[in-house]
Design a protein around this motif. Structure first.
Motif, PDB file in Angstrom:
ATOM      1  N   ILE A 247       0.846  -1.193   0.000  1.00  0.00           N
ATOM      2  CA  ILE A 247       0.000   0.000   0.000  1.00  0.00           C
ATOM      3  C   ILE A 247       0.881   1.244   0.000  1.00  0.00           C
ATOM      4  CG2 ILE A 247      -1.661   1.379   1.305  1.00  0.00           C
ATOM      5  CD1 ILE A 247      -2.975  -1.121   2.263  1.00  0.00           C
ATOM      6  N   THR A 248       0.677   2.105  -0.985  1.00  0.00           N
ATOM      7  CA  THR A 248       1.367   3.397  -1.008  1.00  0.00           C
ATOM      8  C   THR A 248       0.654   4.335  -0.042  1.00  0.00           C
ATOM      9  OG1 THR A 248       2.042   3.105  -3.314  1.00  0.00           O
ATOM     10  CG2 THR A 248       2.050   5.354  -2.440  1.00  0.00           C
ATOM     11  N   ALA A 249       1.367   4.800   0.966  1.00  0.00           N
ATOM     12  CA  ALA A 249       0.814   5.718   1.961  1.00  0.00           C
ATOM     13  C   ALA A 249       1.953   6.561   2.520  1.00  0.00           C
ATOM     14  CB  ALA A 249       0.120   4.949   3.085  1.00  0.00           C
ATOM     15  N   ARG A 266      -5.932  -9.677   8.401  1.00  0.00           N
ATOM     16  CA  ARG A 266      -4.756 -10.552   8.489  1.00  0.00           C
ATOM     17  C   ARG A 266      -3.964 -10.556   7.185  1.00  0.00           C
ATOM     18  NH1 ARG A 266      -6.998 -15.800  11.960  1.00  0.00           N
ATOM     19  NH2 ARG A 266      -7.765 -14.594  13.736  1.00  0.00           N
ATOM     20  N   LEU A 267      -3.635  -9.365   6.737  1.00  0.00           N
ATOM     21  CA  LEU A 267      -2.908  -9.196   5.483  1.00  0.00           C
ATOM     22  C   LEU A 267      -1.410  -9.131   5.728  1.00  0.00           C
ATOM     23  CD1 LEU A 267      -5.141  -6.319   4.035  1.00  0.00           C
ATOM     24  CD2 LEU A 267      -5.445  -8.784   3.684  1.00  0.00           C
ATOM     25  N   ARG A 268      -0.636  -9.566   4.738  1.00  0.00           N
ATOM     26  CA  ARG A 268       0.826  -9.367   4.759  1.00  0.00           C
ATOM     27  C   ARG A 268       1.099  -7.999   4.136  1.00  0.00           C
ATOM     28  NH1 ARG A 268       3.673 -13.712   1.390  1.00  0.00           N
ATOM     29  NH2 ARG A 268       5.425 -12.311   1.769  1.00  0.00           N
ATOM     30  N   LEU A 269       1.240  -7.019   4.970  1.00  0.00           N
ATOM     31  CA  LEU A 269       1.312  -5.636   4.508  1.00  0.00           C
ATOM     32  C   LEU A 269       2.748  -5.162   4.314  1.00  0.00           C
ATOM     33  CD1 LEU A 269      -0.224  -2.939   3.945  1.00  0.00           C
ATOM     34  CD2 LEU A 269      -0.007  -2.462   6.400  1.00  0.00           C
ATOM     35  N   ILE A 270       2.959  -4.389   3.264  1.00  0.00           N
ATOM     36  CA  ILE A 270       4.200  -3.642   3.034  1.00  0.00           C
ATOM     37  C   ILE A 270       3.784  -2.199   2.752  1.00  0.00           C
ATOM     38  CG2 ILE A 270       6.249  -3.344   1.580  1.00  0.00           C
ATOM     39  CD1 ILE A 270       5.987  -6.339   0.845  1.00  0.00           C
ATOM     40  N   ILE A 271       4.421  -1.247   3.435  1.00  0.00           N
ATOM     41  CA  ILE A 271       4.123   0.165   3.202  1.00  0.00           C
ATOM     42  C   ILE A 271       5.153   0.743   2.242  1.00  0.00           C
ATOM     43  CG2 ILE A 271       3.972   2.469   4.226  1.00  0.00           C
ATOM     44  CD1 ILE A 271       1.633   0.762   4.953  1.00  0.00           C
ATOM     45  N   SER A 272       4.670   1.379   1.172  1.00  0.00           N
ATOM     46  CA  SER A 272       5.549   2.010   0.192  1.00  0.00           C
ATOM     47  C   SER A 272       5.342   3.529   0.246  1.00  0.00           C
ATOM     48  CB  SER A 272       5.224   1.499  -1.207  1.00  0.00           C
ATOM     49  OG  SER A 272       6.066   2.094  -2.183  1.00  0.00           O
ATOM     50  N   GLY A 273       6.404   4.276   0.018  1.00  0.00           N
ATOM     51  CA  GLY A 273       6.334   5.737   0.121  1.00  0.00           C
ATOM     52  C   GLY A 273       6.786   6.164   1.492  1.00  0.00           C
ATOM     53  N   ALA A 287       3.941  -4.263  14.580  1.00  0.00           N
ATOM     54  CA  ALA A 287       3.140  -5.027  13.618  1.00  0.00           C
ATOM     55  C   ALA A 287       4.009  -5.834  12.664  1.00  0.00           C
ATOM     56  CB  ALA A 287       2.244  -4.085  12.823  1.00  0.00           C
ATOM     57  N   ARG A 288       5.322  -5.646  12.722  1.00  0.00           N
ATOM     58  CA  ARG A 288       6.279  -6.326  11.848  1.00  0.00           C
ATOM     59  C   ARG A 288       5.952  -6.067  10.375  1.00  0.00           C
ATOM     60  NH1 ARG A 288       7.339 -12.231  14.787  1.00  0.00           N
ATOM     61  NH2 ARG A 288       8.042 -11.363  16.784  1.00  0.00           N
ATOM     62  N   VAL A 289       5.644  -4.820  10.087  1.00  0.00           N
ATOM     63  CA  VAL A 289       5.331  -4.414   8.718  1.00  0.00           C
ATOM     64  C   VAL A 289       6.547  -3.730   8.107  1.00  0.00           C
ATOM     65  CG1 VAL A 289       3.938  -2.858   7.296  1.00  0.00           C
ATOM     66  CG2 VAL A 289       2.857  -4.229   9.093  1.00  0.00           C
ATOM     67  N   PRO A 290       7.106  -4.247   7.018  1.00  0.00           N
ATOM     68  CA  PRO A 290       8.262  -3.625   6.374  1.00  0.00           C
ATOM     69  C   PRO A 290       7.861  -2.401   5.557  1.00  0.00           C
ATOM     70  CG  PRO A 290       7.633  -5.594   5.188  1.00  0.00           C
ATOM     71  CD  PRO A 290       6.730  -5.519   6.390  1.00  0.00           C
ATOM     72  N   VAL A 291       8.869  -1.615   5.209  1.00  0.00           N
ATOM     73  CA  VAL A 291       8.645  -0.326   4.557  1.00  0.00           C
ATOM     74  C   VAL A 291       9.589  -0.165   3.374  1.00  0.00           C
ATOM     75  CG1 VAL A 291       8.876   2.174   4.866  1.00  0.00           C
ATOM     76  CG2 VAL A 291       7.799   0.806   6.643  1.00  0.00           C
ATOM     77  N   VAL A 321      12.366  -1.467  12.562  1.00  0.00           N
ATOM     78  CA  VAL A 321      11.561  -1.657  11.357  1.00  0.00           C
ATOM     79  C   VAL A 321      12.447  -2.167  10.220  1.00  0.00           C
ATOM     80  CG1 VAL A 321      10.073  -0.535   9.649  1.00  0.00           C
ATOM     81  CG2 VAL A 321       9.989   0.194  12.050  1.00  0.00           C
ATOM     82  N   VAL A 322      12.006  -3.207   9.538  1.00  0.00           N
ATOM     83  CA  VAL A 322      12.726  -3.715   8.367  1.00  0.00           C
ATOM     84  C   VAL A 322      12.297  -2.889   7.162  1.00  0.00           C
ATOM     85  CG1 VAL A 322      13.072  -5.701   6.847  1.00  0.00           C
ATOM     86  CG2 VAL A 322      12.856  -6.040   9.317  1.00  0.00           C
ATOM     87  N   PHE A 323      13.258  -2.434   6.367  1.00  0.00           N
ATOM     88  CA  PHE A 323      12.907  -1.609   5.212  1.00  0.00           C
ATOM     89  C   PHE A 323      13.939  -1.753   4.114  1.00  0.00           C
ATOM     90  CE2 PHE A 323      15.376   0.931   8.125  1.00  0.00           C
ATOM     91  CZ  PHE A 323      16.346   1.495   7.315  1.00  0.00           C
ATOM     92  N   ALA A 324      13.541  -1.300   2.928  1.00  0.00           N
ATOM     93  CA  ALA A 324      14.439  -1.248   1.778  1.00  0.00           C
ATOM     94  C   ALA A 324      14.381   0.152   1.195  1.00  0.00           C
ATOM     95  CB  ALA A 324      14.033  -2.273   0.726  1.00  0.00           C
ATOM     96  N   PHE A 325      15.483   0.590   0.609  1.00  0.00           N
ATOM     97  CA  PHE A 325      15.524   1.906  -0.020  1.00  0.00           C
ATOM     98  C   PHE A 325      14.949   1.829  -1.440  1.00  0.00           C
ATOM     99  CE2 PHE A 325      19.484   3.139   2.638  1.00  0.00           C
ATOM    100  CZ  PHE A 325      18.661   3.518   3.680  1.00  0.00           C
ATOM    101  N   VAL A 326      14.205   2.863  -1.817  1.00  0.00           N
ATOM    102  CA  VAL A 326      13.735   3.031  -3.186  1.00  0.00           C
ATOM    103  C   VAL A 326      13.973   4.481  -3.592  1.00  0.00           C
ATOM    104  CG1 VAL A 326      11.993   1.213  -3.110  1.00  0.00           C
ATOM    105  CG2 VAL A 326      11.385   3.523  -2.386  1.00  0.00           C
ATOM    106  N   ASP A 327      13.931   4.743  -4.892  1.00  0.00           N
ATOM    107  CA  ASP A 327      14.087   6.093  -5.414  1.00  0.00           C
ATOM    108  C   ASP A 327      12.722   6.563  -5.897  1.00  0.00           C
ATOM    109  OD1 ASP A 327      14.719   8.451  -6.638  1.00  0.00           O
ATOM    110  OD2 ASP A 327      16.203   7.637  -8.014  1.00  0.00           O
TER     111      ASP A 327
END
Length: 432
Positions: A247-249, A266-273, A287-291, A321-327
């Protein structure tokens, strides 16, 4: 005449790329004397050796025995890293931003939303693949553009190999339907009503509809169905947790709304943005939600990012928080290769260098469920490797060799071919 000239140019490019790929490696390849940044428990190995066999890393260390007959690459004075994994891009879906005919990133007039699958439009011969490949990008999650189509759901993304048309049959698309993409916040308001309340209600309605109709697809939908049968079919693995929902938020409150949806269904959520993710770092960690985050987004681009700050990644890391870099500026497409520069900027803001490299290699693989086979230099993993002539996070550093699935990639792109073509003309003119 123009079309014939263009086709001839494309044929020459294709021939050059295939010729480069044909420079086959031996059954075993050894890269020795390099500074090996494993992005794993071994850390950085000075004057290390990495052994590649059958597309996999067979051994890595300071005292690896090199078998007789192996092809030997001297990495003296160079740095070896895992290939860059771009956690979100539009590679393979887009060629020229200003030419709609070359863009398949969004279906603005389709009656389908969640059912849209980027795999159907991916182009393994895209000119953008080698442009980014020769600068260290080896894998990406190619995603549809959110907020531009006819619904809150934009469709399903796929993980691809930047080997593109040079990949072995079946190896270009690493994982089809790897994630579902959707949007909340300011963009969602324009799709479902004119407020966040209406967009959240519409989001819940779609999930409820998929949930209630999902078991009755064989006998037809209920009379009040709003989603197509294909949309519901696509949402079923999201509701079972098999497929992650990206989800982009950006605004902190929108991120919390996404967390509530994920908890309720009960979704496997990833936050983008995630511009304001640092404000809700504790909640994300709990919540163990990555970004997926752009650490260079230090100024508000919209009202929903008023609390942007340059050390957001550092705050998220400290919170666990587990995350990855994006451009976010380029959407990781034309200049996905600049992702290492993005990581370098994060280092300048206090982020640890080894972790910054992990945020563009191992952590994307971990978030997308591929860390057992990609993202670090360890025995048994796929040999996606890049040899650099200096610090990989420095903007002046260049890749001197790239391997995908253990195969050396031709260091040729449309840009290098044009450069060489016109340099020859310039040199010839200087001689005259």
């Amino acid at each position: 005449m123009k079309s014939r000239t263009r086709q001839l140019t494309l044929n020459l490019i294709a021939a050059a790329l295939l010729a480069g790929a044909g420079a086959a490696s031996a059954a075993v390849t050894a890269i020795r004397n390099a500074q090996v940044m494993t992005v794993a428990g071994a850390g950085t190995i000075e004057r290390g050796t990495v052994l590649i066999r059958n597309g996999r890393i067979e051994a890595v260390g300071a005292d690896v025995a090199i078998p007789e007959g192996a092809a030997i690459i001297d990495g003296s004075g160079k740095v070896l890293t895992p290939g860059i994994f771009v956690a979100r891009s539009e590679l393979g879906l887009k060629e020229i931003d200003a030419v709609d005919e070359t863009n398949d990133v969004a279906s603005r007039q389709s009656r389908y939303t969640a059912a849209l699958d980027v795999t159907d439009a991916l182009n393994p011969r895209s000119a953008l693949l080698p442009v980014n490949r020769i600068e260290g990008v080896t894998r990406t999650l190619t995603a549809p553009e959110t907020g531009k189509g006819g619904g809150l759901f934009a469709g399903q993304g796929a993980i691809i190999s930047l080997a593109g048309a040079l990949a072995e049959p079946g190896a270009f698309v690493v994982r089809p339907r790897a994630a579902m993409f959707a949007v909340l916040g300011e963009q969602a308001k324009g799709i479902a009503g004119t407020s966040r309340t209406s967009s959240i209600a519409a989001f819940r309605e779609a999930l409820e509809e998929a949930k209630s109709n999902g078991l009755r697809l064989g006998s037809g939908l209920s009379n009040d169905a709003q989603l197509s049968a294909l949309d519901i079919e696509a949402l079923r693995p999201v509701l079972t947790g098999e497929t992650p929902l990206v989800i982009t938020a950006h605004r902190a409150s929108d991120i919390l709304a996404a967390l509530k949806l994920a908890d309720d269904y009960r979704l496997r959520l990833i936050i983008s943005g995630a511009t304001e993710a640092h404000l809700v770092a504790k909640e994300l960690a709990a919540a163990r939600v990555p970004v997926l985050i752009d650490p260079t987004r230090n100024l508000p681009a919209q009202f929903e990012g008023l609390h942007a700050r340059p050390d957001s990644a550092l705050i998220l890391r400290k919170a666990g928080v587990v995350f990855a870099f994006v451009d976010s500026d380029d959407k990781g497409t034309h200049n996905a290769r600049n992702l290492r520069q993005v990581a370098g900027i994060a280092v300048s803001c206090g982020y640890p260098k080894d972790q910054a490299l992990a945020a563009i290699t191992l952590q994307p693989a971990e978030i997308l469920g591929l860390s057992t086979v990609l993202g670090s230099i360890e025995a048994g993993k796929i040999a996606d490797l890049v040899l650099w002539d200096g610090d990989p996070l420095e903007v002046t550093t260049a890749a001197t060799a790239v391997w995908i699935d253990g195969v050396p990639m031709p260091m040729i792109s449309r840009q290098t071919l044009l450069r060489d073509r016109y340099l020859q003309r310039i040199k010839a003119a200087d001689v005259k």
